[in-house]
Design a protein around this motif. Sequence first.
Motif, PDB file in Angstrom:
ATOM      1  N   ARG A 105       0.841  -1.212   0.000  1.00 25.83           N
ATOM      2  CA  ARG A 105       0.000   0.000   0.000  1.00 25.83           C
ATOM      3  C   ARG A 105       0.866   1.248   0.000  1.00 25.83           C
ATOM      4  NH1 ARG A 105      -3.151  -2.915   3.908  1.00 25.83           N
ATOM      5  NH2 ARG A 105      -2.184  -1.724   5.587  1.00 25.83           N
ATOM      6  N   ALA A 106       1.930   1.217   0.797  1.00 28.99           N
ATOM      7  CA  ALA A 106       2.800   2.387   0.876  1.00 28.99           C
ATOM      8  C   ALA A 106       3.471   2.667  -0.457  1.00 28.99           C
ATOM      9  CB  ALA A 106       3.859   2.173   1.959  1.00 28.99           C
ATOM     10  N   GLU A 107       3.967   1.635  -1.109  1.00 32.32           N
ATOM     11  CA  GLU A 107       4.661   1.842  -2.382  1.00 32.32           C
ATOM     12  C   GLU A 107       3.704   2.350  -3.452  1.00 32.32           C
ATOM     13  OE1 GLU A 107       8.014  -0.404  -5.101  1.00 32.32           O
ATOM     14  OE2 GLU A 107       6.604  -1.607  -3.952  1.00 32.32           O
ATOM     15  N   ARG A 108       2.488   1.819  -3.457  1.00 28.00           N
ATOM     16  CA  ARG A 108       1.501   2.301  -4.436  1.00 28.00           C
ATOM     17  C   ARG A 108       1.190   3.776  -4.237  1.00 28.00           C
ATOM     18  NH1 ARG A 108      -1.137  -2.713  -3.409  1.00 28.00           N
ATOM     19  NH2 ARG A 108      -2.589  -1.696  -1.989  1.00 28.00           N
ATOM     20  N   ASN A 109       1.378   4.270  -3.020  1.00 29.65           N
ATOM     21  CA  ASN A 109       1.081   5.674  -2.707  1.00 29.65           C
ATOM     22  C   ASN A 109       2.345   6.497  -2.505  1.00 29.65           C
ATOM     23  OD1 ASN A 109      -1.989   5.943  -2.399  1.00 29.65           O
ATOM     24  ND2 ASN A 109      -1.561   4.100  -1.210  1.00 29.65           N
ATOM     25  N   TRP A 110       3.455   6.063  -3.078  1.00 31.03           N
ATOM     26  CA  TRP A 110       4.723   6.790  -3.014  1.00 31.03           C
ATOM     27  C   TRP A 110       5.162   7.071  -1.582  1.00 31.03           C
ATOM     28  CZ3 TRP A 110       0.975   8.251  -6.670  1.00 31.03           C
ATOM     29  CH2 TRP A 110       1.302   7.996  -7.999  1.00 31.03           C
ATOM     30  N   PHE A 111       4.770   6.218  -0.656  1.00 28.15           N
ATOM     31  CA  PHE A 111       5.120   6.362   0.758  1.00 28.15           C
ATOM     32  C   PHE A 111       4.619   7.687   1.339  1.00 28.15           C
ATOM     33  CE2 PHE A 111       8.219   3.614  -1.273  1.00 28.15           C
ATOM     34  CZ  PHE A 111       8.197   2.502  -0.455  1.00 28.15           C
ATOM     35  N   ASP A 112       3.629   8.252   0.683  1.00 30.32           N
ATOM     36  CA  ASP A 112       3.091   9.542   1.122  1.00 30.32           C
ATOM     37  C   ASP A 112       2.117   9.331   2.279  1.00 30.32           C
ATOM     38  OD1 ASP A 112       0.822  11.712   0.944  1.00 30.32           O
ATOM     39  OD2 ASP A 112       2.599  12.585   0.002  1.00 30.32           O
ATOM     40  N   PRO A 113       2.291  10.026   3.396  1.00 33.29           N
ATOM     41  CA  PRO A 113       1.416   9.808   4.557  1.00 33.29           C
ATOM     42  C   PRO A 113      -0.037  10.173   4.292  1.00 33.29           C
ATOM     43  CG  PRO A 113       2.879  11.687   4.917  1.00 33.29           C
ATOM     44  CD  PRO A 113       3.368  10.997   3.683  1.00 33.29           C
ATOM     45  N   TYR A 114      -0.277  11.256   3.585  1.00 31.73           N
ATOM     46  CA  TYR A 114      -1.643  11.688   3.307  1.00 31.73           C
ATOM     47  C   TYR A 114      -2.371  10.646   2.467  1.00 31.73           C
ATOM     48  CZ  TYR A 114      -5.501  14.820   2.000  1.00 31.73           C
ATOM     49  OH  TYR A 114      -6.750  15.383   1.814  1.00 31.73           O
ATOM     50  N   LEU A 115      -1.731  10.195   1.392  1.00 32.54           N
ATOM     51  CA  LEU A 115      -2.352   9.225   0.503  1.00 32.54           C
ATOM     52  C   LEU A 115      -2.557   7.880   1.191  1.00 32.54           C
ATOM     53  CD1 LEU A 115      -0.426   9.967  -2.820  1.00 32.54           C
ATOM     54  CD2 LEU A 115      -2.688  10.785  -2.128  1.00 32.54           C
ATOM     55  N   GLN A 116      -1.596   7.477   2.027  1.00 30.77           N
ATOM     56  CA  GLN A 116      -1.737   6.197   2.722  1.00 30.77           C
ATOM     57  C   GLN A 116      -2.906   6.216   3.704  1.00 30.77           C
ATOM     58  OE1 GLN A 116       2.067   4.088   3.958  1.00 30.77           O
ATOM     59  NE2 GLN A 116       2.931   6.079   3.410  1.00 30.77           N
ATOM     60  N   VAL A 117      -3.032   7.281   4.474  1.00 31.83           N
ATOM     61  CA  VAL A 117      -4.097   7.358   5.480  1.00 31.83           C
ATOM     62  C   VAL A 117      -5.471   7.413   4.811  1.00 31.83           C
ATOM     63  CG1 VAL A 117      -5.141   8.817   7.266  1.00 31.83           C
ATOM     64  CG2 VAL A 117      -2.685   8.367   7.284  1.00 31.83           C
ATOM     65  N   THR A 118      -5.631   8.284   3.830  1.00 33.86           N
ATOM     66  CA  THR A 118      -6.948   8.419   3.202  1.00 33.86           C
ATOM     67  C   THR A 118      -7.347   7.134   2.473  1.00 33.86           C
ATOM     68  OG1 THR A 118      -5.873   9.489   1.288  1.00 33.86           O
ATOM     69  CG2 THR A 118      -6.845  10.925   2.981  1.00 33.86           C
ATOM     70  N   ALA A 119      -6.388   6.468   1.821  1.00 33.64           N
ATOM     71  CA  ALA A 119      -6.706   5.226   1.124  1.00 33.64           C
ATOM     72  C   ALA A 119      -7.129   4.144   2.109  1.00 33.64           C
ATOM     73  CB  ALA A 119      -5.504   4.762   0.306  1.00 33.64           C
ATOM     74  N   ARG A 120      -6.415   4.048   3.232  1.00 33.25           N
ATOM     75  CA  ARG A 120      -6.733   3.007   4.208  1.00 33.25           C
ATOM     76  C   ARG A 120      -8.075   3.259   4.884  1.00 33.25           C
ATOM     77  NH1 ARG A 120      -6.815  -2.004   4.594  1.00 33.25           N
ATOM     78  NH2 ARG A 120      -6.521  -2.896   6.679  1.00 33.25           N
ATOM     79  N   LEU A 121      -8.370   4.516   5.222  1.00 32.99           N
ATOM     80  CA  LEU A 121      -9.644   4.819   5.869  1.00 32.99           C
ATOM     81  C   LEU A 121     -10.811   4.551   4.926  1.00 32.99           C
ATOM     82  CD1 LEU A 121      -8.880   8.052   7.902  1.00 32.99           C
ATOM     83  CD2 LEU A 121      -9.259   5.747   8.779  1.00 32.99           C
ATOM     84  N   ARG A 122     -10.642   4.834   3.640  1.00 31.72           N
ATOM     85  CA  ARG A 122     -11.687   4.517   2.669  1.00 31.72           C
ATOM     86  C   ARG A 122     -11.961   3.013   2.639  1.00 31.72           C
ATOM     87  NH1 ARG A 122      -9.276   8.179  -2.156  1.00 31.72           N
ATOM     88  NH2 ARG A 122     -10.558  10.057  -1.939  1.00 31.72           N
ATOM     89  N   THR A 123     -10.877   2.236   2.620  1.00 41.50           N
ATOM     90  CA  THR A 123     -11.034   0.781   2.580  1.00 41.50           C
ATOM     91  C   THR A 123     -11.759   0.272   3.822  1.00 41.50           C
ATOM     92  OG1 THR A 123      -9.033   0.523   1.250  1.00 41.50           O
ATOM     93  CG2 THR A 123      -9.786  -1.411   2.469  1.00 41.50           C
ATOM     94  N   LEU A 124     -11.352   0.780   4.993  1.00 43.21           N
ATOM     95  CA  LEU A 124     -12.007   0.353   6.230  1.00 43.21           C
ATOM     96  C   LEU A 124     -13.482   0.727   6.225  1.00 43.21           C
ATOM     97  CD1 LEU A 124      -9.242   1.250   8.842  1.00 43.21           C
ATOM     98  CD2 LEU A 124     -10.007  -1.043   8.215  1.00 43.21           C
ATOM     99  N   HIS A 125     -13.793   1.909   5.701  1.00 44.27           N
ATOM    100  CA  HIS A 125     -15.197   2.340   5.611  1.00 44.27           C
ATOM    101  C   HIS A 125     -15.981   1.397   4.707  1.00 44.27           C
ATOM    102  CE1 HIS A 125     -18.714   4.887   5.352  1.00 44.27           C
ATOM    103  NE2 HIS A 125     -18.580   4.956   4.035  1.00 44.27           N
ATOM    104  N   GLN A 126     -15.383   1.026   3.570  1.00 41.52           N
ATOM    105  CA  GLN A 126     -16.059   0.118   2.644  1.00 41.52           C
ATOM    106  C   GLN A 126     -16.240  -1.275   3.238  1.00 41.52           C
ATOM    107  OE1 GLN A 126     -13.577   0.325  -0.825  1.00 41.52           O
ATOM    108  NE2 GLN A 126     -14.361   2.313  -1.470  1.00 41.52           N
TER     109      GLN A 126
END
Length: 432
Positions: A128-149
Motif C-alpha cells: 500500500r505504501a509503495e503504491r502511494n509513493w510512501f506519502d502519509p496523506y495518501l496512505q491514510v486516506t486510502a486506508r480509511l476509505r477501505t475500512l469504511h467500505q
Amino acid sequence: MEKTLHNILGEIRRTNAPLAPDALDRIIRARNREVAGPVRYVAKKKLLPFYQEAKEHRPEHWRTWGVSPAEEALLVRTLQVKPRRTASGVATVTVLTKPWPCSSACLYCPNDVRMPKSYLHDEPACQRAERNWFDPYLQVTARLRTLHQMGHVTDKVELIVLGGTWSDYPEAYQIWYMHELFRALNDMGCETAVERESETRRKQYRDTGIACERDDLANWAAEAQARVTAGDASYNETVRNLYACGTRADNAPLHSRSTDRNAASIDAPPCSAAADDTQGAAFEPFALDNLQGSAPNSGWAAAAQWQTATFFQLEALQRENEAAEHRCVGLVVETRPDAVTPKRLATLRRLGCTKLQMGIQSLDERILAANHRGIGVDRMQQAFELARIFGFKTHAHFMTNLLGATPESDAADYRRMVEHPAFKPDEVKLYP
C-alpha cells in the motif's frame, strides 16, 4: 447486487437481527446460482461498498429501498468484513516512511531496497505504501476509505508509523510526515477535498520523477539480490542509500564510489566509528540530512522541496483534530533503544506520539553481541525508564531463534522481559 441486498434486508426484517455468517452465505450462494456463467457474480466484500455507493451517489433510488436507520445498522453488522479489525473501538491505520538507510547493522535485518530498512516489499502495508509513493496523506486516506467500505467505524484512529528507526530521518521530514497524517484525518470529513488533494499529490510525484524511479527498483532489487547471493553483501545497502538520496542507478561514478566505500564499512567492526566514517564519506556531498536539491536525477530530493511544514502548522492541525470526525487517539513510531534520548522524546511528544515501538530482540548480552546488535541491556533499561518518564506507552519487539539462541534461552529471556520491573512493556510483538 441490488437483488442480493434486497434478499438480505428481507431476512433482516424478518428476524430483526444481523444475519449469521452461514445464513448470509446461503443467500449469496442462492443468488449466484441464479446467474448464468462460471464467474461468481456476488461476493460479500462487494455488497457493502455497493450499498454505500447507492446511498451516496444515487440517493433518490436508495430511498426507494426503504431502509430505516435501525435496519441499516443491522445490515452493516451483517456485511462487515474482518470485524476484529475494530473490535476494540479503534481503527488501526499503518503507514510507512520512505526508503531510508539505517544507522545500525544488525545481522538479522533483511534488506529490500524498495523499502525502509527491515521491511519487505510483499507485505500488505508495504505494498500500500509503495503504491502511494510512501506519502502519509495518501496512505491514510486510502486506508480509511477501505475500512469504511469494509463496514468499520473509523471515528477513533490509532496511527502506526513504520519504517525502521524514526530518529534516523531528518527532523524536517518528521515534522512534515506528522503534519500530513493529521491533515489526512481532518480532511476525511470532506470527500471532495480528499479527492482534489490526492490528485494534486499524485501529479506532484509523477512530475518529480519518483514514479519512474520506483519502477526501476524491481530491476535494482533483482541485481542486488544476485550480488548478495554471490557474496557481495555491500551492494544491497548501497542501492538503498542511492535510492534514499534520490540518485538514479545510471549515475555510475557515484554508484561505483559508494560500493567501494560501503564495502569498507562492511569490513569495519559493526556500529563502529570506522563504519560510520566510511558510510558517511560514501555519499558526500549527498549527506543524508541535507538532500534537498543536491542529488542529480533526484525525484526524492525534488519532492523534499514541497514536503515541508512547521511545528506551528502541525500543532494547529492537532488542535483541529480534537473535534474532527476522525480523531487520532494514538500515534506510534518505531525506534531503537540507543536512539531514545530526552531530547528526541521531547520532540516526539511535540509531534503527537503516544507510544514507542522499540526493537529489544533479546536481553541476553551474548546473543546481542553475536547478532551485531550494538546495544547493551543497560541501554535498553535506560530507554524504558526514559520512555515512561516522558509518558509513552512501550511496545517491545522480541525475536526468537536468533544466532546463538536456544528454545530454552529464548523462554528464559522472554520471561525476564515481561517480569523484570525494569522492562514489563505494555505490548509485545514477537518475531519467531
